[in-house]
Design a protein around this motif. Structure first.
Motif, PDB file in Angstrom:
ATOM      1  N   GLY A   1     -26.741  41.304  38.071  1.00 13.39           N
ATOM      2  CA  GLY A   1     -28.274  41.328  38.353  1.00 13.39           C
ATOM      3  C   GLY A   1     -28.679  40.990  36.890  1.00 13.39           C
ATOM      4  O   GLY A   1     -28.530  40.429  36.402  1.00 13.39           O
ATOM      5  N   SER A   2     -30.217  41.435  37.166  1.00 14.73           N
ATOM      6  CA  SER A   2     -31.083  40.854  35.492  1.00 14.73           C
ATOM      7  C   SER A   2     -31.071  41.934  34.041  1.00 14.73           C
ATOM      8  O   SER A   2     -30.466  41.662  33.412  1.00 14.73           O
ATOM      9  CB  SER A   2     -32.525  40.977  35.426  1.00 14.73           C
ATOM     10  OG  SER A   2     -32.474  40.117  37.250  1.00 14.73           O
ATOM     11  N   PHE A   3     -30.812  43.473  34.234  1.00  8.64           N
ATOM     12  CA  PHE A   3     -30.710  44.467  33.565  1.00  8.64           C
ATOM     13  C   PHE A   3     -31.362  44.457  32.453  1.00  8.64           C
ATOM     14  O   PHE A   3     -31.174  43.946  31.886  1.00  8.64           O
ATOM     15  CB  PHE A   3     -29.291  44.354  33.093  1.00  8.64           C
ATOM     16  CG  PHE A   3     -27.922  44.208  33.958  1.00  8.64           C
ATOM     17  CD1 PHE A   3     -27.020  45.191  34.605  1.00  8.64           C
ATOM     18  CD2 PHE A   3     -27.643  43.293  34.484  1.00  8.64           C
ATOM     19  CE1 PHE A   3     -26.810  44.867  35.941  1.00  8.64           C
ATOM     20  CE2 PHE A   3     -25.891  43.089  35.607  1.00  8.64           C
ATOM     21  CZ  PHE A   3     -25.468  44.241  35.785  1.00  8.64           C
TER      22      PHE A   3
ATOM     23  N   ASN B   1     -30.139  31.981  34.890  1.00 16.07           N
ATOM     24  CA  ASN B   1     -30.674  31.223  35.541  1.00 16.07           C
ATOM     25  C   ASN B   1     -32.086  31.461  36.489  1.00 16.07           C
ATOM     26  O   ASN B   1     -32.859  31.067  37.039  1.00 16.07           O
ATOM     27  CB  ASN B   1     -30.398  30.402  36.384  1.00 16.07           C
ATOM     28  CG  ASN B   1     -30.032  31.080  37.869  1.00 16.07           C
ATOM     29  OD1 ASN B   1     -29.348  32.468  38.068  1.00 16.07           O
ATOM     30  ND2 ASN B   1     -29.832  30.594  38.601  1.00 16.07           N
TER      31      ASN B   1
ATOM     32  N   LYS C   1     -37.656  34.605  36.659  1.00 19.23           N
ATOM     33  CA  LYS C   1     -38.765  35.156  36.478  1.00 19.23           C
ATOM     34  C   LYS C   1     -37.830  35.817  34.692  1.00 19.23           C
ATOM     35  O   LYS C   1     -36.707  35.791  34.420  1.00 19.23           O
ATOM     36  CB  LYS C   1     -38.296  36.775  36.335  1.00 19.23           C
ATOM     37  CG  LYS C   1     -37.914  37.303  38.332  1.00 19.23           C
ATOM     38  CD  LYS C   1     -37.618  38.699  38.520  1.00 19.23           C
ATOM     39  CE  LYS C   1     -36.542  38.902  39.064  1.00 19.23           C
ATOM     40  NZ  LYS C   1     -36.023  39.816  39.670  1.00 19.23           N
TER      41      LYS C   1
ATOM     42  N   THR D   1     -25.076  33.153  42.190  1.00 20.08           N
ATOM     43  CA  THR D   1     -23.779  34.228  42.007  1.00 20.08           C
ATOM     44  C   THR D   1     -22.899  33.493  43.194  1.00 20.08           C
ATOM     45  O   THR D   1     -21.475  33.913  42.549  1.00 20.08           O
ATOM     46  CB  THR D   1     -24.520  35.397  42.617  1.00 20.08           C
ATOM     47  OG1 THR D   1     -24.999  35.818  41.784  1.00 20.08           O
ATOM     48  CG2 THR D   1     -23.851  36.734  42.530  1.00 20.08           C
TER      49      THR D   1
ATOM     50  N   MET E   1     -29.990  38.031  51.145  1.00 15.22           N
ATOM     51  CA  MET E   1     -29.329  37.638  49.956  1.00 15.22           C
ATOM     52  C   MET E   1     -28.144  37.583  50.389  1.00 15.22           C
ATOM     53  O   MET E   1     -27.273  37.039  49.683  1.00 15.22           O
ATOM     54  CB  MET E   1     -29.256  38.244  48.738  1.00 15.22           C
ATOM     55  CG  MET E   1     -29.376  37.848  47.494  1.00 15.22           C
ATOM     56  SD  MET E   1     -30.283  38.046  45.713  1.00 15.22           S
ATOM     57  CE  MET E   1     -29.497  39.487  45.261  1.00 15.22           C
TER      58      MET E   1
ATOM     59  N   ILE F   1     -23.731  30.346  52.006  1.00  9.02           N
ATOM     60  CA  ILE F   1     -23.242  29.606  50.454  1.00  9.02           C
ATOM     61  C   ILE F   1     -21.693  29.980  50.548  1.00  9.02           C
ATOM     62  O   ILE F   1     -21.144  28.543  50.619  1.00  9.02           O
ATOM     63  CB  ILE F   1     -23.692  30.095  49.083  1.00  9.02           C
ATOM     64  CG1 ILE F   1     -25.285  29.842  49.312  1.00  9.02           C
ATOM     65  CG2 ILE F   1     -23.210  29.096  48.479  1.00  9.02           C
ATOM     66  CD1 ILE F   1     -26.406  30.474  48.245  1.00  9.02           C
TER      67      ILE F   1
HETATM   68  O1  PNS Z   1     -30.950  42.591  38.785  1.00  8.94           O
HETATM   69  P1  PNS Z   1     -31.964  41.656  40.226  1.00  8.94           P
HETATM   70  O2  PNS Z   1     -33.276  40.908  39.352  1.00  8.94           O
HETATM   71  O3  PNS Z   1     -31.687  42.188  41.067  1.00  8.94           O
HETATM   72  O4  PNS Z   1     -30.615  40.627  40.180  1.00  8.94           O
HETATM   73  C1  PNS Z   1     -30.867  39.186  41.103  1.00  8.94           C
HETATM   74  C2  PNS Z   1     -29.691  38.617  40.955  1.00  8.94           C
HETATM   75  C3  PNS Z   1     -29.183  38.789  39.458  1.00  8.94           C
HETATM   76  C4  PNS Z   1     -28.992  39.401  41.661  1.00  8.94           C
HETATM   77  C5  PNS Z   1     -30.452  37.545  42.319  1.00  8.94           C
HETATM   78  O5  PNS Z   1     -31.055  36.887  41.229  1.00  8.94           O
HETATM   79  C6  PNS Z   1     -29.674  36.042  42.132  1.00  8.94           C
HETATM   80  O6  PNS Z   1     -27.720  36.557  42.100  1.00  8.94           O
HETATM   81  N1  PNS Z   1     -29.447  35.139  41.062  1.00  8.94           N
HETATM   82  C7  PNS Z   1     -28.855  33.858  40.808  1.00  8.94           C
HETATM   83  C8  PNS Z   1     -29.261  33.122  41.788  1.00  8.94           C
HETATM   84  C9  PNS Z   1     -28.410  32.968  43.286  1.00  8.94           C
HETATM   85  O7  PNS Z   1     -27.282  33.821  43.209  1.00  8.94           O
HETATM   86  N2  PNS Z   1     -29.874  33.595  44.079  1.00  8.94           N
HETATM   87  C10 PNS Z   1     -29.702  34.027  44.861  1.00  8.94           C
HETATM   88  C11 PNS Z   1     -29.086  33.025  46.237  1.00  8.94           C
HETATM   89  S1  PNS Z   1     -29.299  33.274  47.662  1.00  8.94           S
END
Ligand code: PNS
Length: 152
Positions: free
Chosen positions: A8-10, A38, A41, A73, A101, A108
């Protein structure tokens, strides 16, 4: 050892995150509370602060490890041999975003599963976005934060 990640972004950590991470820590031997760095936002709160909040709140929970990562991630999961991503779902809008996601992460890395924990009803209105808005406008956001980090 059963291991999972809650990424998460937390920005900031809310009672909603704490609820989901705590519940996940009852299901797994180890849960990485992982701050993704990364994000496109630009975060409102600095990484050090977000890290410190998680460390404070989970200081007494040996199953939760706070980490930061850059990049995807799924790549962090591959590097650390993690096969389960945990995310919280408050409503249908969350589900649509999270489903996409989760599917992308499986493309991936096909041996990653995402599991969703439904938000506790008392916290289903809580979001970091809402806290940021109240913070910016000078309101009382403490009601949404874990008590250990009230006053940010
Ligand atoms: O708290 P958030 O903002 O909902 O968290 C989003 C987060 C960090 C889980 C998501 O943006 C993420 O996994 N970012 C890393 C890049 C990535 O893997 N993106 C998804 C590719 S499908």
């Amino acid at each position: 050892m059963r291991t999972a990640i809650f990424p998460g972004s937390f920005d900031p950590l809310t009672q909603g995150h704490v609820d989901i991470i705590s519940r996940a820590s009852n299901m797994f031997d180890k849960v990485y509370a992982a701050i993704g760095c990364n994000s496109q936002k630009k975060p409102l709160f600095p990484l050090e602060k977000r890290q410190a909040w998680l460390q404070t709140v989970f200081a007494q929970n040996p199953s939760v490890e706070i980490v930061t990562y850059e990049g995807l991630t799924a790549d962090f999961c591959k590097r650390n041999n993690i096969h389960v991503i945990v995310r919280g779902i408050r409503n249908g809008k969350d589900f649509e975003y999270e489903q996409q996601m989760a599917m992308a992460n499986r493309v991936i890395c096909p041996d990653i599963d995402t599991i969703f924990l439904v938000a506790s009803p008392a916290l289903a209105h809580v979001s970091s976005e809402l806290v940021r808005e109240i913070y910016r406008l000078g309101g009382n956001y403490d009601l949404f934060l874990p008590k250990e980090i009230a006053n940010l």
